[in-house]
Design a protein around this motif. Structure first.
Motif, mmCIF file in Angstrom:
data_model
loop_
_atom_site.group_PDB
_atom_site.id
_atom_site.type_symbol
_atom_site.label_atom_id
_atom_site.label_comp_id
_atom_site.label_asym_id
_atom_site.label_seq_id
_atom_site.Cartn_x
_atom_site.Cartn_y
_atom_site.Cartn_z
ATOM 1 N N ARG A 31 0.361 0.799 12.840
ATOM 2 C CA ARG A 31 -0.781 1.688 13.086
ATOM 3 C C ARG A 31 -0.746 2.897 12.141
ATOM 4 N NH1 ARG A 31 -4.717 3.399 12.894
ATOM 5 N NH2 ARG A 31 -6.069 4.430 14.421
ATOM 6 N N PHE A 216 -5.581 -9.996 15.884
ATOM 7 C CA PHE A 216 -5.774 -8.775 16.661
ATOM 8 C C PHE A 216 -5.622 -7.527 15.785
ATOM 9 C CE2 PHE A 216 -5.338 -11.368 20.455
ATOM 10 C CZ PHE A 216 -6.166 -10.699 21.357
ATOM 11 N N SER A 217 -4.584 -7.505 14.930
ATOM 12 C CA SER A 217 -4.327 -6.317 14.128
ATOM 13 C C SER A 217 -5.422 -6.096 13.087
ATOM 14 C CB SER A 217 -2.963 -6.441 13.441
ATOM 15 O OG SER A 217 -2.672 -5.273 12.712
ATOM 16 N N GLY A 220 -8.730 -5.224 14.799
ATOM 17 C CA GLY A 220 -8.753 -3.833 15.221
ATOM 18 C C GLY A 220 -8.900 -2.884 14.050
ATOM 19 N N LEU A 223 -12.541 -3.031 12.880
ATOM 20 C CA LEU A 223 -13.431 -2.444 13.888
ATOM 21 C C LEU A 223 -13.311 -0.920 13.894
ATOM 22 C CD1 LEU A 223 -13.049 -4.933 16.883
ATOM 23 C CD2 LEU A 223 -15.088 -4.554 15.484
ATOM 24 N N ARG A 224 -12.066 -0.399 13.788
ATOM 25 C CA ARG A 224 -11.890 1.054 13.708
ATOM 26 C C ARG A 224 -12.510 1.604 12.435
ATOM 27 N NH1 ARG A 224 -6.851 -0.104 16.183
ATOM 28 N NH2 ARG A 224 -5.934 -0.475 14.131
ATOM 29 N N LEU A 229 -14.452 0.818 17.308
ATOM 30 C CA LEU A 229 -13.300 0.842 18.203
ATOM 31 C C LEU A 229 -12.611 2.175 18.052
ATOM 32 C CD1 LEU A 229 -11.478 -0.785 20.152
ATOM 33 C CD2 LEU A 229 -10.147 -1.490 18.153
ATOM 34 N N HIS A 230 -12.357 2.836 19.191
ATOM 35 C CA HIS A 230 -11.664 4.120 19.212
ATOM 36 C C HIS A 230 -10.428 4.000 20.068
ATOM 37 C CE1 HIS A 230 -15.113 5.676 17.220
ATOM 38 N NE2 HIS A 230 -15.887 5.593 18.296
ATOM 39 N N GLU A 231 -9.351 4.637 19.634
ATOM 40 C CA GLU A 231 -8.097 4.615 20.383
ATOM 41 C C GLU A 231 -8.078 5.776 21.367
ATOM 42 O OE1 GLU A 231 -3.336 4.884 19.422
ATOM 43 O OE2 GLU A 231 -4.746 4.141 17.927
#
Length: 232
Positions: A31, A216-217, A220, A223-224, A229-231
């Motif tokens: 991340r 998935f990684s 994500g 998308l971010r 997508l927001h964390e």
């Protein structure tokens, strides 16, 4: 029989311990590899303990934290920021790098504000050269990360994550099936799978884990990057 039960329990416990201790740290490094590597240094001061470096954070952070400092006192290195506005709650992430650009640690800090102008002091490991500051949430509003290119460090840490997960999954499969086969033949060790069958099963499991992890990684990440997508 007791030997095999203890063997199975110890094996599974070792896998779970490895998963709990190693994989979360690797996931954080994956991340962190999507974040800006260095904020802009805007000043250098000197106090009794040495240099105090002042940084300007990313544009998405500046409305909330106007600037921050990396300095040293009698207890060691530390991070301290200055609030640009007051809020009831904030969460931010500090990715700590050494002079060679290697990640030393990642801290997630949660603060409940008082009327002070400064953040709490966060202690940093020795060897800290700079940090990347990312604001995660202010009050109930998530703060999206600024879009970053897909870097080599991200690919490297994603590969390490896939390797760790694949090894853990293969070991768990091998321990579980070996124990199950011994149970079926009453622990006489007369039932064995051919080596080729084991190879196909373990390779297939590793490939499936790698494919799911990458999906998935990378999903994500993009998308971010597009703001979908927001964390929290």
């Amino acid at each position: 029989m007791v030997f095999w039960i203890v063997w199975f329990i110890m094996g599974v416990a070792a896998i779970l311990l490895f998963t709990a201790l190693v994989i979360p740290r690797v996931m954080l490094k994956v991340r962190a590899a999507t974040l800006p590597l260095r904020d802009k240094a805007v000043g250098r001061l000197t106090d009794a303990q040495g240099d105090v470096l002042c940084y300007a954070p990313a544009d998405s952070v500046r409305p909330y934290i106007s600037r921050y400092f990396i300095a040293r006192d009698g207890e060691g290195m530390y991070f301290r920021g200055e609030w640009a506005r007051l809020s009831a709650y904030a969460a931010y992430e500090l990715t700590v790098f050494n002079a060679a650009g290697k990640i030393l640690d990642i801290y997630r800090v949660t603060e409940k504000f008082n009327s002070g102008r400064e953040t709490h002091i966060t202690r940093l490991p020795e060897g800290t050269d700079y940090v990347a500051l990312r604001l995660l949430c202010v009050d109930d509003t998530p703060i999206p990360a600024e879009p970053q290119p897909l870097r080599r460090s991200y690919a490297v840490w994603l590969a390490v994550l896939c390797l760790c997960l694949s090894v853990a999954a293969d070991l768990l499969l091998w321990f579980s099936l070996t124990f199950a086969f011994n149970c079926l033949d009453n622990f006489t060790m007369t039932y064995h799978l051919p080596v080729a069958t084991w190879a196909v099963m373990l390779v297939s499991t590793a490939l499936a884990v790698t494919a799911v992890t990458c999906a998935f990684s990378l999903g994500g990440f993009f998308l971010r990057r597009r703001g979908y997508l927001h964390e929290p």
